[in-house]
Design an enzyme around this catalytic site. Structure first.
Site, PDB file in Angstrom:
ATOM      1  N   CYS A 163     -26.479  37.513  92.732  1.00  0.00           N
ATOM      2  CA  CYS A 163     -26.195  36.948  91.624  1.00  0.00           C
ATOM      3  C   CYS A 163     -24.338  37.012  91.757  1.00  0.00           C
ATOM      4  O   CYS A 163     -23.928  38.048  90.877  1.00  0.00           O
ATOM      5  CB  CYS A 163     -26.342  37.086  90.494  1.00  0.00           C
ATOM      6  SG  CYS A 163     -26.259  35.663  89.049  1.00  0.00           S
ATOM      7  N   CYS A 196     -22.149  28.615  90.101  1.00  0.00           N
ATOM      8  CA  CYS A 196     -22.992  29.266  90.990  1.00  0.00           C
ATOM      9  C   CYS A 196     -22.599  29.788  92.005  1.00  0.00           C
ATOM     10  O   CYS A 196     -22.520  29.220  92.894  1.00  0.00           O
ATOM     11  CB  CYS A 196     -24.586  28.681  91.289  1.00  0.00           C
ATOM     12  SG  CYS A 196     -26.178  29.310  91.776  1.00  0.00           S
TER      13      CYS A 196
HETATM   14  O1  PYC Z   1     -25.074  33.382  91.720  1.00  0.00           O
HETATM   15  O2  PYC Z   1     -24.162  32.676  90.317  1.00  0.00           O
HETATM   16  C1  PYC Z   1     -24.941  32.954  90.832  1.00  0.00           C
HETATM   17  C2  PYC Z   1     -26.627  32.748  90.393  1.00  0.00           C
HETATM   18  C3  PYC Z   1     -26.440  32.010  88.798  1.00  0.00           C
HETATM   19  C4  PYC Z   1     -27.983  31.651  88.715  1.00  0.00           C
HETATM   20  C5  PYC Z   1     -28.699  31.852  90.196  1.00  0.00           C
HETATM   21  N1  PYC Z   1     -27.755  31.929  91.045  1.00  0.00           N
END
Ligand code: PYC
Length: 320
Positions: free
Chosen positions: A235, A85
């Site tokens: 993300c 994550c």
């Molecule tokens: O930042 O990799 C990330 C992530 C995955 C799910 C929520 N954030």
């Protein structure tokens, strides 16, 4: 149990810093599997209402297998475990800095899918060098209820992603409910068609891309995470998957900057270097802020001590 809450580019991370479950011996991957099978109540209790909400990601700090690592981390969200994550790693780095456990400099964190390196610039700013990320399928088309034919790429960035170049709606905050529904339909269609990651792994993250709003950003995204929540941040693992696709298309050179903007307008600065196995090693820079420190209580007579609607509540009681 004591937790520290942070957010990275708007996306929350709840890090367990004391009183987490004893996962016994074994590799971090084995302990992560044990967390899922034997301690799933922790995930529900920490991340679902009334203590949490569906966008929260949890981070359980554990002893690493590799003593050169600062810590092992098992990430999870309300729906289950997640591999790596990106926002959570930056959140853990800010949390450890807040606790005085790390200072500026380079640190290694171990996750069940590999070791990442974190360069902490100041108490809030960190750069994560992720595990090798790669595109595994390009231009996959799938028939999606309500959307028709949708095409995208399958890529690994520490989690499995389906990346759609075309978003079904403008990537604006007022469209979040409709984007969430559309992404959920894409995920259902991929599962129905047997489109998967390596070894049949479920593609549980869906990304839509569109033009950026902020000056200086290269692209805006909307990411649906496992379960029903969207990522408030750009993300980190999704941006890694995007870099792998850009590299595979010859659309971004090693070292060239890429600024990924999220659906709420927050940004990560990213670039990559070539990986040893044909993929890319992404670097993602972002900011996290600690927003709270909490001692959690689990009163035996609290009917919702492990979450509303939790399968760990038996007849309103039971559970833990
Ligand atoms: O930042 O990799 C990330 C992530 C995955 C799910 C929520 N954030």
């Amino acid at each position: 149990m004591r937790v520290i809450d942070s957010h990275t580019a708007g996306e929350p991370t709840r890090t367990i810093v004391e009183g987490g479950p004893d996962l016994g011996a074994g590799t971090l991957a084995e302990r992560a599997a044990r967390f899922e099978s034997g301690h799933a109540w922790v995930r529900r209790a920490l991340l679902t209402e009334p203590r949490g909400f569906d966008a929260m990601v949890g981070a359980l700090l554990c002893p690493p297998d590799d003593p050169a690592c600062e810590t092992g981390i098992i990430f999870f969200n309300p729906a289950g475990r997640i591999g790596m994550c990106g926002h959570g790693t930056i959140g853990v780095a800010a949390t450890l800095a807040f606790l005085g456990r790390i200072g500026p400099g380079t640190h290694r964190f171990e996750t069940p899918v590999g070791i990442v390196s974190v360069d902490l610039r100041d108490a809030n700013t960190a750069t994560v060098e992720n595990i090798e990320s790669r595109r595994t399928q390009a231009g996959v088309a799938v028939e999606v209820k309500g959307l028709g034919r949708v095409s995208g790429d399958v890529a690994w960035g520490g989690n499995w992603f389906f990346l759609c170049q075309e978003a079904p709606l403008p990537l604006a905050m007022e469209n979040i409910p409709a984007l969430t529904e559309a992404a959920a339909q894409v995920r259902t269609a991929l599962a129905r068609e047997g489109i998967a990651g390596d070894g049949g792994a479920e593609i549980d993250h869906i990304e839509f891309f569109g033009p950026p709003v902020s000056a200086g950003a290269d692209s805006r995204n909307f990411t649906l995470c496992p379960g029903g929540a969207y990522d408030r941040s750009p993300c980190g693992t999704g941006t890694s998957a995007k870099l792998a696709c850009l590299d595979a298309d010859g659309a971004l050179a090693p070292g060239e900057p890429w600024v990924q903007e999220s659906i709420i307008g927050s940004t990560y600065r990213a670039h990559y270097r070539p990986g040893a196995n044909g993929g890319v090693i992404p670097t993602i820079e972002g900011q996290a802020f600690v927003v709270g420190e909490t001692q959690l209580h689990f009163a035996p007579d609290d009917p919702y001590r492990v979450g509303i609607g939790s399968p760990f509540l038996v007849g309103g009681g039971g559970g833990r």
